[in-house]
Scaffold this motif. Structure first.
Motif, short mmCIF file in Angstrom:
data_model
loop_
_atom_site.label_atom_id
_atom_site.label_comp_id
_atom_site.label_asym_id
_atom_site.label_seq_id
_atom_site.Cartn_x
_atom_site.Cartn_y
_atom_site.Cartn_z
N UNK A 123 0.93 -1.28 -0.05
CA UNK A 123 0.00 0.11 -0.14
C UNK A 123 0.78 1.16 0.02
N UNK A 124 0.58 2.26 -1.03
CA UNK A 124 1.56 3.36 -1.09
C UNK A 124 0.51 4.74 -1.13
N UNK A 125 1.20 5.54 -0.18
CA UNK A 125 0.62 6.97 0.17
C UNK A 125 1.14 7.89 -1.02
N UNK A 126 0.10 8.42 -1.97
CA UNK A 126 0.48 9.47 -2.87
C UNK A 126 -0.02 10.91 -2.56
N UNK A 127 0.75 11.87 -2.97
CA UNK A 127 0.25 13.14 -3.05
C UNK A 127 0.78 14.07 -4.24
N UNK A 128 0.16 14.86 -4.73
CA UNK A 128 0.39 15.89 -5.99
C UNK A 128 0.46 17.24 -5.21
N UNK A 129 -0.03 17.34 -4.01
CA UNK A 129 0.01 18.45 -3.40
C UNK A 129 1.21 18.99 -2.41
N UNK A 209 -4.40 13.33 -0.80
CA UNK A 209 -3.81 12.42 -0.43
C UNK A 209 -4.49 11.08 -0.94
N UNK A 210 -3.80 10.21 -1.32
CA UNK A 210 -4.58 8.75 -1.73
C UNK A 210 -3.72 7.66 -1.24
N UNK A 211 -4.35 6.69 -0.73
CA UNK A 211 -3.77 5.28 -0.27
C UNK A 211 -3.93 4.28 -1.39
N UNK A 212 -3.18 3.89 -2.10
CA UNK A 212 -3.51 2.92 -3.37
C UNK A 212 -2.61 1.58 -3.27
N UNK A 213 -3.44 0.75 -3.55
CA UNK A 213 -2.88 -0.85 -3.72
C UNK A 213 -1.84 -0.78 -5.11
N UNK A 214 -0.93 -1.49 -4.66
CA UNK A 214 0.27 -1.79 -5.49
C UNK A 214 -0.09 -2.06 -6.84
N UNK A 228 4.71 9.42 -0.86
CA UNK A 228 4.87 9.94 0.70
C UNK A 228 5.36 8.81 1.50
N UNK A 229 4.90 7.74 1.38
CA UNK A 229 4.88 6.78 2.29
C UNK A 229 4.59 5.35 1.39
N UNK A 230 5.33 4.27 2.13
CA UNK A 230 4.85 3.21 1.22
C UNK A 230 4.96 1.91 2.27
N UNK A 231 3.98 0.85 2.31
CA UNK A 231 3.96 -0.05 3.32
C UNK A 231 5.18 -0.96 2.92
N UNK A 232 5.84 -1.66 4.21
CA UNK A 232 7.23 -2.33 3.82
C UNK A 232 6.84 -3.71 3.52
N UNK A 233 7.82 -4.38 2.83
CA UNK A 233 7.65 -5.72 2.37
C UNK A 233 8.03 -6.77 3.36
N UNK A 234 9.04 -6.37 4.16
CA UNK A 234 9.52 -7.34 5.25
C UNK A 234 8.44 -7.82 6.20
N UNK A 235 8.49 -9.24 6.24
CA UNK A 235 7.54 -9.67 7.08
C UNK A 235 6.15 -9.26 7.04
N UNK A 236 5.74 -8.83 5.75
CA UNK A 236 4.35 -8.38 5.59
C UNK A 236 3.63 -9.74 5.42
N UNK A 237 2.42 -9.65 6.28
CA UNK A 237 1.35 -10.64 6.34
C UNK A 237 0.60 -10.51 5.07
#
Length: 282
Positions: A123-129, A209-214, A228-237
């Motif tokens: 999951x990734x957080x995007x922003x144009x602003x 801001x939008x939170x978007x599936x990979x 702006x931010x992204x979910x870590x892949x390490x030990x991701x359930x």
């Protein structure tokens, strides 16, 4: 043989429970009845990106020698792959996470088993602003996925980015938006179907801001400079895996499960999605 069937978007499944679901390793002897000269056809439903891409890579490069022929059926929603598996239209599907599958099984009575995680679509957080998460201002409109499993994932990423606080497993946009402790910036939280979130993000200037599936990041070809931010892949359930009807672990399914975790597939994922939008989970 390989064919694709693109199906119309029908919306994301609505589910309300987050429960555990155990995986099941295929028990069939994958090599016992598979013949490269007469490959066994296995019909697998998948989301277009990256699941169908990964299956097509296997079909074109690894399947024939292994004695299987993957018939890839593409779905643009999260409902039909499981209903089609349940009614026997598919032999397996590849599109979902453990939490989503557990909810589907509890709510709809499916009797499915699944393999080990293949990949994570963070999951990734995007922003144009805003250039950084700390720049997000009070009252900014934030758009999230509307299915409960992925919505809580999205809010966890926002929490890690410092935009929300003390998120609980049973929270939603409805419980968090008006809670000053959890939402100190007074963010306006909205939600939409997963496939619609990137569309609204690109077309609606009111969304800060939008939170978007990979997988939808890849399909929408979003600008990675706006992350702006992204979910870590390490030990991701939240890894995606192959799913089949419980008790029907055929040799073809066992072989496909094996190939999905091959070095060749790991290398394909790393080279194809070198921007981190898809991460190997093995």
């Amino acid at each position: 043989m390989r064919k694709k069937l693109a199906l119309a978007i029908t919306g994301v499944a609505t589910a309300f429970a987050l429960t555990a679901c155990g995986s099941s390793e295929p028990t069939a002897d994958a090599a016992a009845t598979l013949d490269p000269a007469n490959p066994t056809v296995i019909k697998v439903g998948a989301s277009p990106v990256p699941q169908a891409d990964i299956l097509n890579f296997i079909d074109e490069n690894l399947a024939q020698e292994a004695g299987i022929d993957i018939d890839v059926v593409e779905y643009d929603d999260y409902v039909l792959p499981n209903t089609s598996l349940a009614d026997g239209s598919l032999d397996a599907n590849y599109f979902q996470t453990e939490a989503y599958l557990a909810t589907e099984m509890k709510e709809k009575g499916y009797e499915f088993a699944h393999g080990a995680g293949v990949h994570v679509e963070p999951m990734t957080v995007f922003s144009k602003k805003f250039d950084n998460a700390e720049d997000v201002t009070e009252g900014t409109t934030v758009l999230l996925n509307n299915d409960p499993v992925n919505q809580i994932r999205g809010m966890r990423v926002l929490e890690e980015a410092g935009l929300l606080k003390n998120i609980a497993d049973d929270d939603s946009v409805l419980t968090v938006e008006g809670d000053k402790e959890k939402n100190p910036l007074g963010l306006v939280l909205k939600d939409a179907n997963a496939e619609q979130v990137p569309q609204y993000y690109m077309s609606d200037d009111s969304i800060g801001v939008a939170v978007i599936n990979g997988n939808f990041i890849v399909q929408a070809n979003l600008n990675k400079d706006e992350i702006l931010a992204q979910e870590s892949g390490e030990n991701n359930p939240n890894a995606n895996f192959l799913t089949w009807r419980d008790g029907e672990e055929t040799p073809a399914i066992a072989k496909l499960e094996e190939l999905l975790h091959s070095d060749e597939v790991r290398d394909y994922i790393e080279k194809t999605w070198n921007d981190g939008s898809v991460i190997a989970a093995f």
